[in-house]
Design an enzyme around this catalytic site. Structure first.
Site, PDB file in Angstrom:
ATOM      1  N   ALA A 146       0.791  -1.241   0.000  1.00 40.49           N
ATOM      2  CA  ALA A 146       0.000   0.000   0.000  1.00 40.49           C
ATOM      3  C   ALA A 146       0.823   1.291   0.000  1.00 40.49           C
ATOM      4  CB  ALA A 146      -0.903   0.005   1.246  1.00 40.49           C
ATOM      5  N   TYR A 169       0.457   1.670  -7.627  1.00 38.74           N
ATOM      6  CA  TYR A 169      -0.958   1.334  -7.710  1.00 38.74           C
ATOM      7  C   TYR A 169      -1.590   1.033  -6.348  1.00 38.74           C
ATOM      8  CZ  TYR A 169      -1.433   1.355 -12.768  1.00 38.74           C
ATOM      9  OH  TYR A 169      -1.534   1.760 -14.069  1.00 38.74           O
ATOM     10  N   ASP A 179       7.246  -7.962   6.019  1.00 41.04           N
ATOM     11  CA  ASP A 179       7.225  -8.758   4.801  1.00 41.04           C
ATOM     12  C   ASP A 179       5.859  -9.432   4.599  1.00 41.04           C
ATOM     13  OD1 ASP A 179       7.652 -10.422   2.709  1.00 41.04           O
ATOM     14  OD2 ASP A 179       9.358 -11.483   3.588  1.00 41.04           O
ATOM     15  N   TYR A 185       7.382  -9.134 -21.471  1.00 41.17           N
ATOM     16  CA  TYR A 185       6.362  -9.110 -20.420  1.00 41.17           C
ATOM     17  C   TYR A 185       5.398 -10.313 -20.527  1.00 41.17           C
ATOM     18  CZ  TYR A 185       4.011  -7.274 -16.431  1.00 41.17           C
ATOM     19  OH  TYR A 185       3.529  -7.156 -15.148  1.00 41.17           O
ATOM     20  N   THR A 206       6.554   3.434 -12.275  1.00 35.20           N
ATOM     21  CA  THR A 206       6.572   3.156 -10.837  1.00 35.20           C
ATOM     22  C   THR A 206       7.955   2.574 -10.553  1.00 35.20           C
ATOM     23  OG1 THR A 206       5.810   0.871 -11.017  1.00 35.20           O
ATOM     24  CG2 THR A 206       4.092   2.529 -10.727  1.00 35.20           C
TER      25      THR A 206
HETATM   26  P1  NAD Z   1       5.404  -0.326  -6.773  1.00 37.32           P
HETATM   27  O1  NAD Z   1       6.832  -0.765  -6.749  1.00 37.32           O
HETATM   28  O2  NAD Z   1       5.107   1.105  -6.988  1.00 37.32           O
HETATM   29  O3  NAD Z   1       4.650  -0.795  -5.459  1.00 37.32           O
HETATM   30  C1  NAD Z   1       4.837  -2.065  -4.909  1.00 37.32           C
HETATM   31  C2  NAD Z   1       4.393  -2.075  -3.464  1.00 37.32           C
HETATM   32  O4  NAD Z   1       4.660  -3.375  -2.910  1.00 37.32           O
HETATM   33  C3  NAD Z   1       5.139  -1.076  -2.574  1.00 37.32           C
HETATM   34  O5  NAD Z   1       4.246  -0.500  -1.670  1.00 37.32           O
HETATM   35  C4  NAD Z   1       6.157  -1.971  -1.855  1.00 37.32           C
HETATM   36  O6  NAD Z   1       6.564  -1.448  -0.589  1.00 37.32           O
HETATM   37  C5  NAD Z   1       5.306  -3.216  -1.658  1.00 37.32           C
HETATM   38  N1  NAD Z   1       6.091  -4.410  -1.355  1.00 37.32           N
HETATM   39  C6  NAD Z   1       7.080  -4.977  -2.085  1.00 37.32           C
HETATM   40  N2  NAD Z   1       7.542  -6.082  -1.469  1.00 37.32           N
HETATM   41  C7  NAD Z   1       6.823  -6.211  -0.330  1.00 37.32           C
HETATM   42  C8  NAD Z   1       6.810  -7.163   0.725  1.00 37.32           C
HETATM   43  N3  NAD Z   1       7.633  -8.209   0.729  1.00 37.32           N
HETATM   44  N4  NAD Z   1       5.941  -6.969   1.748  1.00 37.32           N
HETATM   45  C9  NAD Z   1       5.088  -5.902   1.783  1.00 37.32           C
HETATM   46  N5  NAD Z   1       5.038  -4.988   0.800  1.00 37.32           N
HETATM   47  C10 NAD Z   1       5.901  -5.145  -0.247  1.00 37.32           C
HETATM   48  O7  NAD Z   1       4.733  -1.236  -7.911  1.00 37.32           O
HETATM   49  P2  NAD Z   1       3.440  -1.047  -8.832  1.00 37.32           P
HETATM   50  O8  NAD Z   1       3.921  -0.750 -10.217  1.00 37.32           O
HETATM   51  O9  NAD Z   1       2.427  -0.186  -8.203  1.00 37.32           O
HETATM   52  O10 NAD Z   1       2.939  -2.573  -8.862  1.00 37.32           O
HETATM   53  C11 NAD Z   1       1.830  -3.047  -8.130  1.00 37.32           C
HETATM   54  C12 NAD Z   1       1.151  -4.139  -8.959  1.00 37.32           C
HETATM   55  O11 NAD Z   1       0.615  -3.548 -10.141  1.00 37.32           O
HETATM   56  C13 NAD Z   1       2.091  -5.255  -9.399  1.00 37.32           C
HETATM   57  O12 NAD Z   1       1.413  -6.478  -9.365  1.00 37.32           O
HETATM   58  C14 NAD Z   1       2.388  -4.876 -10.842  1.00 37.32           C
HETATM   59  O13 NAD Z   1       2.769  -5.976 -11.629  1.00 37.32           O
HETATM   60  C15 NAD Z   1       1.033  -4.315 -11.258  1.00 37.32           C
HETATM   61  N6  NAD Z   1       1.031  -3.458 -12.470  1.00 37.32           N
HETATM   62  C16 NAD Z   1       1.938  -2.461 -12.611  1.00 37.32           C
HETATM   63  C17 NAD Z   1       1.939  -1.713 -13.798  1.00 37.32           C
HETATM   64  C18 NAD Z   1       2.934  -0.598 -14.025  1.00 37.32           C
HETATM   65  O14 NAD Z   1       3.109  -0.189 -15.168  1.00 37.32           O
HETATM   66  N7  NAD Z   1       3.558  -0.071 -13.014  1.00 37.32           N
HETATM   67  C19 NAD Z   1       0.961  -1.955 -14.782  1.00 37.32           C
HETATM   68  C20 NAD Z   1       0.030  -2.967 -14.565  1.00 37.32           C
HETATM   69  C21 NAD Z   1       0.074  -3.721 -13.409  1.00 37.32           C
END
Ligand code: NAD
Length: 391
Positions: free
Chosen positions: A47, A51, A109, A232, A270
């Site tokens: 969180a 996203y 974690d 991807y 991101t």
């Molecule tokens: P992000 O790196 O911005 O956020 C990831 C979050 O996960 C962070 O809050 C991080 O602290 C948390 N996290 C990571 N490891 C952790 C752990 N072990 N325990 C607790 N929290 C943990 O990434 P994002 O791009 O927002 O990705 C979120 C999801 O959205 C992923 O599944 C990603 O594949 C998907 N997604 C991303 C995109 C994009 O273009 N960024 C597009 C479509 C889907």
């Protein structure tokens, strides 16, 4: 301390507390201006950034929901700033408190049993049950209960793939060849980014009786255009995302009444997407095209559409596999035709004209709380910021 951005590879090793506050504030304002009757009590796993952060903001400020966030972030220590996710979470809790909303956070974690148990105990004590569970982890590795570490890789499956990419620092085109992943690497990527942990969460929450009868859960995925498929959709990460999809089916089968959705989101800058080869070039061209067409969205606009036009709308449009498609604007044929035409013209040396490199960098800096209008970056700021309800 006066905090400046320090960029190392794909990340910035510093973060600015006031910039992060401003960033969360702006997203909260957007969410407030798009109210929706939806979640009442939400658990958001992952969180603190991207996203997941935007989802938590929509739950809190569009739905006025109580939120419990699971994050994996570091507070400031020994002259180092806290991570951006730490400051974002502190900001979210502060803004939620101003609105009289409950917001608490568990830092640890998310893959571990302890964090799952901690979240359940917190839900039992403070919320009773949750009606929305968002799984938005993007993790490079996972420690298994026996202490073994599994790392995810961003590689192809089968043959190597050579394509142009962007060297963002030099603002130049480059070429990369992505090697194929071994069977073990694919299996490890599935263990880290696939659906197993999402299922474990739902299993634990359901067994503890902390899910409402009408609860909804969602995890995020990506598909993208053909050019990115080798790295991807058809690559090691794509295998993990297919497993995530299969997990959504298994969750619904095992827990009648619980809806488990995959939301396919737009490609955005991101911390996670910056690390994927080729994708930053695609994103910077996509930004240029979508901004010119008036279709550009960031995480908050995407998540707002998830809440207002999908999850809590009268009609929930799904694709032929039952997935929510928030990449609908990105994948419009007229958008992709323009991206394709730009890609073909890259050889002419007109990268700056075809790709929104400045827009990419702005998003990158803002993720860490820099380059936000209205923030005085010359001012001495306190790096130690408390998250009031952290556990
Ligand atoms: P992000 O790196 O911005 O956020 C990831 C979050 O996960 C962070 O809050 C991080 O602290 C948390 N996290 C990571 N490891 C952790 C752990 N072990 N325990 C607790 N929290 C943990 O990434 P994002 O791009 O927002 O990705 C979120 C999801 O959205 C992923 O599944 C990603 O594949 C998907 N997604 C991303 C995109 C994009 O273009 N960024 C597009 C479509 C889907």
């Amino acid at each position: 301390m006066i905090i400046e951005p320090k960029i190392r590879g794909f990340i910035c090793t510093t973060a600015h507390p006031e910039g992060c506050l401003e960033n969360v504030k702006r997203q909260a304002e957007y969410a407030k201006s798009h109210p929706v009757k939806g979640a009442r009590k939400a658990l958001v796993i992952g969180a603190s950034a991207g996203y997941g952060l935007a989802t938590r903001i929509c739950a809190a400020f569009s739905c006025k929901a109580d939120t419990l966030g699971v994050i994996f972030d570091k507070p400031a220590s020994g002259g180092r700033t806290a991570s951006a996710g730490w400051y974002n979470t502190a900001a979210l809790e502060r803004l939620a408190a101003e609105e009289g909303l409950y917001a608490a956070t568990i830092n640890g974690d998310a893959f571990s049993k302890e964090v799952k148990e901690g979240a359940i105990a917190r839900i039992r004590r403070d919320l009773g049950q949750v009606d929305l569970v968002i799984y938005s982890l993007a993790a490079p590795r996972r420690t298994l209960p026996d202490g073994t570490v599994r790392s995810s890789v961003l590689k192809t499956v089968g043959a190597p793939y050579t394509e142009r990419t962007i060297d963002l620092k030099k603002r130049e085109l480059a070429e990369v060849t992505i090697p194929p992943a071994s069977e073990e690497e694919i299996a490890a990527t599935v263990e880290v980014m696939g659906g197993e942990d999402w299922e474990d969460w739902i299993e634990a929450l359901a067994a503890a009786g902390v899910l409402t009868k009408d609860a909804v859960t969602a995890a995020y995925s990506y598909i993208g255009p053909e050019r990115t498929h080798p790295i991807y959709l058809d690559g090691s990460i794509g295998r993990a995302k297919e497993d995530l999809y299969q997990a959504s089916r298994r969750i619904e089968e095992k827990h009648p009444g619980l809806r488990a959705f995959i939301s396919v989101n737009k490609a955005l800058v991101t911390q996670s997407s910056s690390a994927i080869p080729i994708v930053p070039l695609y994103i910077s061209i996509l930004y240029k095209v979508m901004k010119e067409m008036g279709l550009h969205e960031g995480c908050i606009e995407q998540m707002s559409r998830l809440f207002c036009d999908r999850l809590y709308a009268d009609n929930l449009p799904l694709d032929n596999r039952g997935m929510i498609r928030l990449d609908d604007w990105e994948m419009r044929p007229e958008v992709q035709a323009k991206v394709d035409a730009a890609w073909k013209r890259l050889a002419d040396g007109s990268l700056e004209e075809l790709a929104d490199i400045d827009g990419y960098w702005e998003d990158f800096y803002q993720m860490f709380g820099f380059h936000l209008p209205g923030v005085d970056y010359g001012k001495d700021v306190e790096t130690e910021v408390e998250i009031p309800s952290i556990g």
